[in-house]
Scaffold this active site. Structure first.
Site, PDB file in Angstrom:
ATOM      1  N   LYS A  65      67.904 -15.569  -1.196  1.00 32.56           N
ATOM      2  CA  LYS A  65      68.255 -14.826  -2.400  1.00 32.56           C
ATOM      3  C   LYS A  65      67.001 -14.040  -2.777  1.00 32.56           C
ATOM      4  CE  LYS A  65      69.167 -17.446  -5.834  1.00 32.56           C
ATOM      5  NZ  LYS A  65      69.881 -18.413  -6.665  1.00 32.56           N
ATOM      6  N   SER A  72      48.396  22.040   5.300  1.00 32.79           N
ATOM      7  CA  SER A  72      48.989  20.780   5.758  1.00 32.79           C
ATOM      8  C   SER A  72      47.999  19.623   5.790  1.00 32.79           C
ATOM      9  CB  SER A  72      49.599  20.984   7.158  1.00 32.79           C
ATOM     10  OG  SER A  72      50.417  19.902   7.518  1.00 32.79           O
ATOM     11  N   PRO A 106      67.313  35.896  -6.792  1.00 35.51           N
ATOM     12  CA  PRO A 106      68.052  35.277  -5.683  1.00 35.51           C
ATOM     13  C   PRO A 106      67.337  35.315  -4.337  1.00 35.51           C
ATOM     14  CG  PRO A 106      69.062  37.371  -6.328  1.00 35.51           C
ATOM     15  CD  PRO A 106      68.048  37.040  -7.372  1.00 35.51           C
ATOM     16  N   ASP A 144      55.317  20.868  -6.598  1.00 35.10           N
ATOM     17  CA  ASP A 144      54.791  20.462  -7.898  1.00 35.10           C
ATOM     18  C   ASP A 144      54.946  21.514  -8.990  1.00 35.10           C
ATOM     19  OD1 ASP A 144      54.029  18.225  -6.537  1.00 35.10           O
ATOM     20  OD2 ASP A 144      51.867  18.540  -6.733  1.00 35.10           O
ATOM     21  N   ASN A 169      47.220  15.184   0.990  1.00 31.74           N
ATOM     22  CA  ASN A 169      46.613  15.106  -0.348  1.00 31.74           C
ATOM     23  C   ASN A 169      46.735  13.709  -0.957  1.00 31.74           C
ATOM     24  OD1 ASN A 169      49.362  15.468  -0.591  1.00 31.74           O
ATOM     25  ND2 ASN A 169      49.245  17.118  -2.086  1.00 31.74           N
ATOM     26  N   CYS A 170      47.763  12.960  -0.582  1.00 32.53           N
ATOM     27  CA  CYS A 170      47.894  11.598  -1.118  1.00 32.53           C
ATOM     28  C   CYS A 170      46.827  10.656  -0.566  1.00 32.53           C
ATOM     29  CB  CYS A 170      49.278  11.041  -0.805  1.00 32.53           C
ATOM     30  SG  CYS A 170      50.622  11.961  -1.606  1.00 32.53           S
TER      31      CYS A 170
END
Length: 562
Positions: free
Chosen positions: A430, A38, A272, A279, A41-42
Site C-alpha cells: 500500500k 541548448s 497569427p 518562460d 540551465n537547470c
C-alpha cells in the site's frame, strides 16, 4: 517555409529540432543573444559543487552540432532587436561584430525566456552580485569563488535557484546565508511541509533567514530590514525572474495582466504568424482554469513541440499545466504537483488535506525511511488537486504518479485504487498515494475527524486533553508537554481515564495507531475524538525550525525525527 526562432535554449532549441523532423526542406534560423545554445540551465547551480566538474559540460549542443545534425542555422551572439510584422522580418544585431541586418520569415517563434530580477538595493553597485541564468553567469560566479578570497556567500531568494545555489555552495565548502523575505522558502510546498526542508538546511549549516529582506549592502555584506548584518564576500541574487517580453511588446503583441506574452491553445500570439513558448508566456492552469506563468523546462519543451506541430497543421489538444516540480535539498528529496493548500485558499476552492508518513519501502529493507506525503483534494467531490512529498527516499516517483492522476481528473478513490509496482526494496504493498487516498475517503465519509500539525501548539497551550497512544518507552523519549500516555495496547482497559465531556485529541508517531484508537473510542461512545494528522513525527518537524530560529519554547519535551 522559412522559420525564424528567437532564443536558443529549452523552448527555442526544442522547437527547431521538431520543425526539422516535420520538414526536411524548411529553412530554420535560430538566434541566441548569448554565446551558447541548448545548455542545461537547470544544472547550472551544480557547477558550484563540482557535481558538474566542467563548465563546458553544461552546453548540450553547439551551433556546429545544430548545423551538422539537423541542418539548422543556429547563430549565437545574435540579438533580435525588432520585429516588423507588416513586412514579416526581424532586425538582428551581431553582438560580436556590432553590425545589424534583417532577416525575413514566414513564421516566427519567440522563445526569449526570462530575465533575473535584480532589485535596486542601496549600495548594490559596490557589492559582488551574481545571478544564475546562463553558462556565462555560472562561470563568472565560479571563477570569482575560486579566487580564494571568498569564505562566506549570501544568497538572496528562497526559490528553486536560490535553494539549489545555497546547497551546492555549502557542499563546495562555503559558509552560506540564505535570505528570503517571505515566511518560507520554496512556495510550491505548503508551510507545514517545507519545515522539513528548512530544518535540513539548518542542520547542514545554512544560516536560513526567513521573513526578513535585504535593505542595503555594505560592501558585499547584506544589511537586513531587521537591522541584522549578514557578512559575505559574494552575493547570489535569486529573488525571481520576469518574462523577457520587450521585443514582443515593441512589436505590439498582446501581453497578459502580469506582463507575459499571451498565446492561444496552440501557442500562437495575437499575430497569427508569430508563436511564443517558454518562460516568456502565460499558460493555462488545468486546475484553476486561469492563466499563469510557469518557468519550467519540461513545459517549455512541450510548448515548443506543440507550436511546431501547429505550424504544420498538426493541432494538439492543450490540456493545460499543473506545475510538477522537484528539488534535492542535501539529503532530502522534495516534489510537488498541482495546487497547494495555500493556493486553494486564495482561489476559494473548498478543500481538505491528508498528511501521512508511511515508510518509503518495507521497513525491513535497508535504507527504509519515512516519506512525508500531503494530499490536497476538493470537498465534496474528492477530486485530487495537489500532492507534496518529502523524504530521504524517492519522493519524485510518488508525485509523478499523482501528477498523471491529476491530469486525468482523478479522485481520491482513484488514488486509493491505483495498482502500483510493489516489491519490498521499492515500496510498500500500500504505497504512500494509496494510503493517503484511503485516509481521504474516510474523511469524506466522515469516518473520523482530524486536526493538523499547525493546530497542535494552540491545543497544548490551551490545555487541551491530548492522548499519546505510543508505547511507554517511546513516550519517555519525547512527548507533547501536556499529553497523557495511554498506549494503544492498553486503551481498551483504560478508557475510563478518558473524559467524554470534552474534546480528546489522539496521536502516535505517524497517525496510524492513533487512527485505530479514535475508532475504538468512537465505538465505545466517545463522540468528541480527533486524530492528529502527522502525529508526533510531523509535529516535531513542524515545530523545530521556528523553535530554534525564534528561540521559542518548545511544546515537546524532546524532538523525535526518526
Amino acid at each position: 517555409m522559412k522559420i525564424v526562432i528567437v532564443g536558443g535554449v529549452a523552448g527555442g532549441a526544442s522547437a527547431a529540432a521538431r520543425l526539422r523532423r516535420l520538414d526536411e526542406q524548411a529553412e530554420i534560423i535560430m538566434f541566441e543573444k548569448g554565446p551558447h545554445v541548448s545548455f542545461s540551465n537547470c544544472s547550472l547551480p551544480y557547477r558550484l559543487s563540482e557535481t558538474v566538474n566542467q563548465t563546458e559540460k553544461l552546453v548540450m549542443m553547439t551551433p556546429q552540432d545544430f548545423a551538422q545534425r539537423y541542418n539548422i542555422d543556429a547563430r549565437v551572439s545574435s540579438e533580435v532587436i525588432s520585429i516588423c510584422r507588416k513586412e514579416k522580418k526581424v532586425t538582428v544585431r551581431n553582438l560580436a561584430e556590432g553590425r545589424e541586418y534583417e532577416e525575413t520569415y514566414d513564421k516566427l517563434i519567440l522563445a526569449p525566456g526570462a530575465e533575473a530580477v535584480v532589485p535596486r538595493i542601496k549600495g548594490i553597485e559596490g557589492a559582488k552580485v551574481f545571478t544564475i541564468r546562463n553558462v556565462v553567469d555560472i562561470q563568472r560566479l565560479y571563477s570569482f569563488l575560486k579566487t580564494g578570497e571568498v569564505k562566506k556567500v549570501s544568497v538572496i531568494g528562497g526559490g528553486f535557484i536560490g535553494v539549489e545555489a545555497a546547497v551546492n555552495l555549502v557542499e563546495a565548502g562555503y559558509k552560506v546565508s540564505l535570505i528570503e523575505s517571505m515566511t518560507q522558502i520554496l512556495r510550491t510546498f505548503d508551510y507545514d511541509m517545507v519545515q522539513i526542508l528548512q530544518k535540513e538546511m539548518l542542520d547542514k549549516g545554512v544560516d536560513l533567514i526567513v521573513g526578513d529582506q535585504a535593505e542595503e549592502f555594505e560592501g558585499s555584506s547584506v544589511k537586513l530590514k531587521s537591522g541584522k548584518l549578514v557578512e559575505s564576500q559574494a552575493v547570489v541574487m535569486a529573488v525571481g525572474v520576469k518574462p523577457d517580453t520587450a521585443l514582443a511588446a515593441e512589436a505590439g503583441l498582446e501581453l497578459g495582466p502580469r506582463g507575459a506574452i499571451q498565446v492561444d491553445g496552440n501557442y500562437r500570439t495575437s499575430d497569427p504568424d508569430i508563436y511564443a513558448v517558454g518562460d516568456a508566456i502565460q499558460v493555462f492552469n488545468a486546475l484553476t482554469r486561469k492563466p499563469m506563468m510557469l518557468q519550467l523546462a519540461g513545459p517549455a519543451q512541450k510548448e515548443a513541440r506543440a507550436a511546431a506541430d501547429h505550424i504544420y497543421g498538426r493541432t494538439v489538444r492543450n490540456t493545460g499545466y499543473i506545475g510538477s516540480n522537484c528539488i534535492q535539498v542535501f539529503d532530502y528529496n522534495g516534489a510537488s504537483t498541482g495546487l497547494t493548500a495555500a493556493q486553494c485558499e486564495q482561489e476559494g476552492i473548498p478543500y481538505d488535506v491528508v498528511y501521512v508518513i508511511p515508510q518509503d519501502k518495507v521497513s525491513l529493507m535497508p535504507g527504509s525511511c519515512p516519506l512525508h506525503y500531503k494530499l490536497i483534494y476538493e470537498v465534496p467531490t474528492g477530486r485530487v488537486l495537489g500532492t507534496q512529498a518529502i523524504s530521504r527516499g524517492d519522493a519524485a516517483k510518488r508525485i509523478d504518479v499523482a501528477a498523471a492522476l491529476i491530469k486525468f481528473g482523478g479522485t481520491v478513490d482513484d488514488l486509493r485504487d491505483l495498482e502500483l509496482c510493489y516489491a519490498p526494496p521499492f515500496s510498500n504493498a500500500k504505497d504512500a498515494g494509496n494510503y493517503a487516498g484511503l485516509v481521504a475517503c474516510n474523511l469524506l465519509q466522515k469516518t473520523f475527524r482530524q486536526v493538523r500539525v499547525d493546530q497542535v501548539r494552540e491545543l497544548v497551550e490551551s490545555g487541551a486533553y491530548i492522548v499519546d497512544v505510543r508505547e511507554e518507552r517511546e513516550f519517555a523519549q519525547g512527548h507533547l508537554k501536556n499529553a497523557v500516555n495511554i498506549p494503544l495496547s492498553q486503551l481498551r482497559q483504560r478508557m475510563e481515564e478518558i473524559p467524554k465531556d470534552r474534546p480528546v485529541y489522539l496521536h502516535c508517531r505517524t497517525s496510524q495507531r492513533s487512527y485505530n484508537a479514535v475508532l475504538a473510542l468512537q465505538g465505545n461512545g466517545f463522540d468528541q475524538v480527533y486524530n492528529i494528522s502527522g502525529s508526533f513525527l510531523g509535529i516535531c518537524f513542524y515545530e523545530y525550525f521556528n523553535d530554534v530560529t525564534q528561540n521559542r519554547e518548545p511544546v515537546v519535551t524532546a524532538y523525535n525525527f526518526n
